[in-house]
Design an enzyme around this catalytic site. Structure first.
Site, mmCIF file in Angstrom:
data_model
loop_
_atom_site.group_PDB
_atom_site.id
_atom_site.type_symbol
_atom_site.label_atom_id
_atom_site.label_comp_id
_atom_site.label_asym_id
_atom_site.label_seq_id
_atom_site.Cartn_x
_atom_site.Cartn_y
_atom_site.Cartn_z
ATOM 1 N N SER A 176 -8.136 -0.930 12.246
ATOM 2 C CA SER A 176 -8.997 0.233 12.034
ATOM 3 C C SER A 176 -9.995 0.386 13.172
ATOM 4 O O SER A 176 -10.454 -0.605 13.756
ATOM 5 C CB SER A 176 -9.752 0.075 10.711
ATOM 6 O OG SER A 176 -10.795 1.009 10.593
ATOM 7 N N LEU A 195 -1.866 -8.672 -3.619
ATOM 8 C CA LEU A 195 -2.317 -9.279 -2.372
ATOM 9 C C LEU A 195 -3.186 -10.502 -2.622
ATOM 10 O O LEU A 195 -3.405 -11.311 -1.725
ATOM 11 C CB LEU A 195 -3.118 -8.262 -1.548
ATOM 12 C CG LEU A 195 -2.354 -7.104 -0.920
ATOM 13 C CD1 LEU A 195 -3.292 -6.293 -0.046
ATOM 14 C CD2 LEU A 195 -1.165 -7.589 -0.112
ATOM 15 N N PHE A 241 -13.325 9.474 0.193
ATOM 16 C CA PHE A 241 -13.550 9.574 1.633
ATOM 17 C C PHE A 241 -14.198 10.916 1.973
ATOM 18 O O PHE A 241 -13.917 11.934 1.346
ATOM 19 C CB PHE A 241 -12.222 9.403 2.382
ATOM 20 C CG PHE A 241 -11.659 8.019 2.267
ATOM 21 C CD1 PHE A 241 -12.015 7.027 3.167
ATOM 22 C CD2 PHE A 241 -10.785 7.691 1.239
ATOM 23 C CE1 PHE A 241 -11.504 5.740 3.054
ATOM 24 C CE2 PHE A 241 -10.270 6.410 1.108
ATOM 25 C CZ PHE A 241 -10.635 5.430 2.015
ATOM 26 N N TYR A 260 -15.931 -4.211 5.519
ATOM 27 C CA TYR A 260 -14.573 -3.722 5.745
ATOM 28 C C TYR A 260 -14.159 -3.954 7.196
ATOM 29 O O TYR A 260 -13.072 -4.481 7.475
ATOM 30 C CB TYR A 260 -14.485 -2.238 5.406
ATOM 31 C CG TYR A 260 -13.204 -1.586 5.869
ATOM 32 C CD1 TYR A 260 -11.995 -1.860 5.234
ATOM 33 C CD2 TYR A 260 -13.192 -0.712 6.961
ATOM 34 C CE1 TYR A 260 -10.803 -1.277 5.664
ATOM 35 C CE2 TYR A 260 -12.007 -0.125 7.392
ATOM 36 C CZ TYR A 260 -10.826 -0.418 6.741
ATOM 37 O OH TYR A 260 -9.650 0.150 7.176
ATOM 38 N N GLU A 287 -12.904 1.037 12.686
ATOM 39 C CA GLU A 287 -14.142 0.430 12.193
ATOM 40 C C GLU A 287 -14.347 -0.967 12.762
ATOM 41 O O GLU A 287 -15.448 -1.513 12.686
ATOM 42 C CB GLU A 287 -14.137 0.373 10.660
ATOM 43 C CG GLU A 287 -14.259 1.731 9.980
ATOM 44 C CD GLU A 287 -15.659 2.328 10.080
ATOM 45 O OE1 GLU A 287 -16.617 1.562 10.292
ATOM 46 O OE2 GLU A 287 -15.781 3.561 9.954
ATOM 47 N N GLY A 340 0.813 -1.217 0.000
ATOM 48 C CA GLY A 340 0.000 0.000 0.000
ATOM 49 C C GLY A 340 0.839 1.256 0.000
ATOM 50 O O GLY A 340 0.394 2.309 0.468
ATOM 51 N N ILE A 341 2.031 1.183 -0.541
ATOM 52 C CA ILE A 341 2.951 2.329 -0.516
ATOM 53 C C ILE A 341 2.436 3.493 -1.355
ATOM 54 O O ILE A 341 2.820 4.644 -1.125
ATOM 55 C CB ILE A 341 4.361 1.896 -0.986
ATOM 56 C CG1 ILE A 341 5.406 2.980 -0.653
ATOM 57 C CG2 ILE A 341 4.361 1.552 -2.476
ATOM 58 C CD1 ILE A 341 6.837 2.554 -0.901
ATOM 59 N N THR A 342 1.563 3.233 -2.323
ATOM 60 C CA THR A 342 1.049 4.317 -3.172
ATOM 61 C C THR A 342 -0.101 5.077 -2.526
ATOM 62 O O THR A 342 -0.557 6.079 -3.066
ATOM 63 C CB THR A 342 0.580 3.777 -4.533
ATOM 64 O OG1 THR A 342 -0.493 2.839 -4.321
ATOM 65 C CG2 THR A 342 1.719 3.096 -5.270
ATOM 66 N N ARG A 360 -25.037 4.772 5.400
ATOM 67 C CA ARG A 360 -24.612 3.377 5.419
ATOM 68 C C ARG A 360 -25.807 2.471 5.744
ATOM 69 O O ARG A 360 -26.702 2.871 6.496
ATOM 70 C CB ARG A 360 -23.538 3.144 6.483
ATOM 71 C CG ARG A 360 -22.231 3.870 6.274
ATOM 72 C CD ARG A 360 -21.250 3.431 7.343
ATOM 73 N NE ARG A 360 -19.994 4.172 7.310
ATOM 74 C CZ ARG A 360 -18.971 3.919 8.117
ATOM 75 N NH1 ARG A 360 -19.065 2.953 9.023
ATOM 76 N NH2 ARG A 360 -17.863 4.623 8.020
#
Length: 331
Positions: free
Chosen positions: A127, A61, A190, A151, A129, A8-10, A280
């Site tokens: 998270s 992944l 987001f 998630y 969440e 997830g470096i980007t 949601r």
């Protein structure tokens, strides 16, 4: 020189973490999809200034062999597993791919490390969440999980996998239970970035309204640059353990809007529309973190406040849009 691998470096966190580790003298490697390597201009915008300083490896992944291949060729001191399908709304729309990517991806990373590099220290990006329908406020490391989205469920599974590898195999594996953290590098999907980018567009006459869902939802919002320091500190401690990272204060979506519009001398009430499509299916109304343990054990402290975070995001979006408009008019 220590070597670190970032999945997830980007992304937002990955880019801040890469910068931070490079400044500390690390050799930084990242896993990226092969399609990203074929389209670096669009895919690596957050890493643009770092591309000549990081080493990128194609892997997915969803593919254990590709992960195994990278770990078989390079040895790492630390692995930061940040990659995931992290947009909650999308996890409701496509729960299957969210579960597959987030759970299997974490399991593949842990299994490959156990096989090839069991001494590599592993960080899992948990998270807030995971708490979902909270059982106590504020939430700390002992608060029961009650996730309210695919998630959140996938992150609980990743947390349990990480703990299991620590307890079953004696590996140095930790989870950071990070509460909401934002920045000018946050994805546009987001809510925080949706707000600040739309505010900038309204100010420049490029939009006339902002549509959101639950304005009364409360979140503990911090700055991503602060939270990646917490990730690093977790892997430097003598013993592996799990930590909540949070500011300890909440603000509603409505407050975020008021601050963001106010930064550009606008009244949010003139532009904001509540749209039920953005609610949601199972709402999470209040998330508030208790980072006492991280503050005490890791000596971690946030360096940004809520007002400064919102102002930075609005200013950045306004500047970027203004420059893009000027470039377009100059053609």
């Amino acid at each position: 020189m220590k070597k670190a691998l970032i999945t997830g470096i980007t992304g937002q966190d990955g880019s801040y973490l890469a910068e931070y580790l490079l400044d500390l003298g690390y050799e930084v490697h990242g896993l990226v999809r092969r399609v990203a390597l074929e389209d670096p201009t669009r895919r690596f915008t957050r890493l643009e200034r770092l591309l000549d300083r990081v080493i990128l490896h194609p892997a997915s992944l969803e593919s254990y062999p590709s992960i195994f291949h990278v770990l078989a060729k390079h040895e790492f001191d630390e692995c930061y597993h940040l990659a995931a399908q992290s947009f909650v709304a999308e996890s409701f729309a496509d729960g299957f791919s969210t579960m597959n990517t987030n759970i299997n991806g974490t399991h593949y990373m842990l299994a490959a490390l156990r096989e090839l590099q069991p001494d590599c220290r592993f960080y899992f990006a948990g998270s807030s969440e995971m708490f979902g329908k909270v059982h106590q406020t504020p939430q700390n490391e002992d608060t029961p999980f009650h996730p309210r989205s695919p998630y959140g469920i996938s992150k609980v599974a990743g947390f349990d996998l990480t703990r299991n590898y620590r307890e079953a195999y004696g590996m140095y594996c930790v989870s950071g239970i990070l509460f909401n953290h934002e920045s000018p590098r946050r994805g546009y999907e987001f809510v925080t970035r949706k707000i600040t980018s739309t505010v900038a567009r309204i100010k420049l006459g490029l939009a006339t309204e902002l549509r959101l869902g639950n304005l009364d939802a409360e979140r503990d919002w911090g700055h991503a640059a602060d939270y990646v320091r917490g990730m690093h500190l977790m892997l430097q401690h003598t013993e592996p353990d799990d930590y909540v990272v949070a500011t300890g204060e909440t603000h509603t979506v409505r407050e975020f809007c008021e601050r963001a519009f106010g930064r550009l001398n606008l009244d949010y009430r003139e532009f904001l529309k509540v749209d039920e499509q953005f609610y949601r299916p199972a709402e999470v109304d209040l998330l508030l973190g208790d980072a006492t343990k991280a503050r005490r054990v890791l000596r971690w402290e946030p360096q940004h406040n809520f007002e400064g975070l919102v102002n930075e995001m609005v200013d950045s979006d306004l500047r970027a849009l203004s420059e893009a408009n000027s470039a377009t008019r100059g053609r």
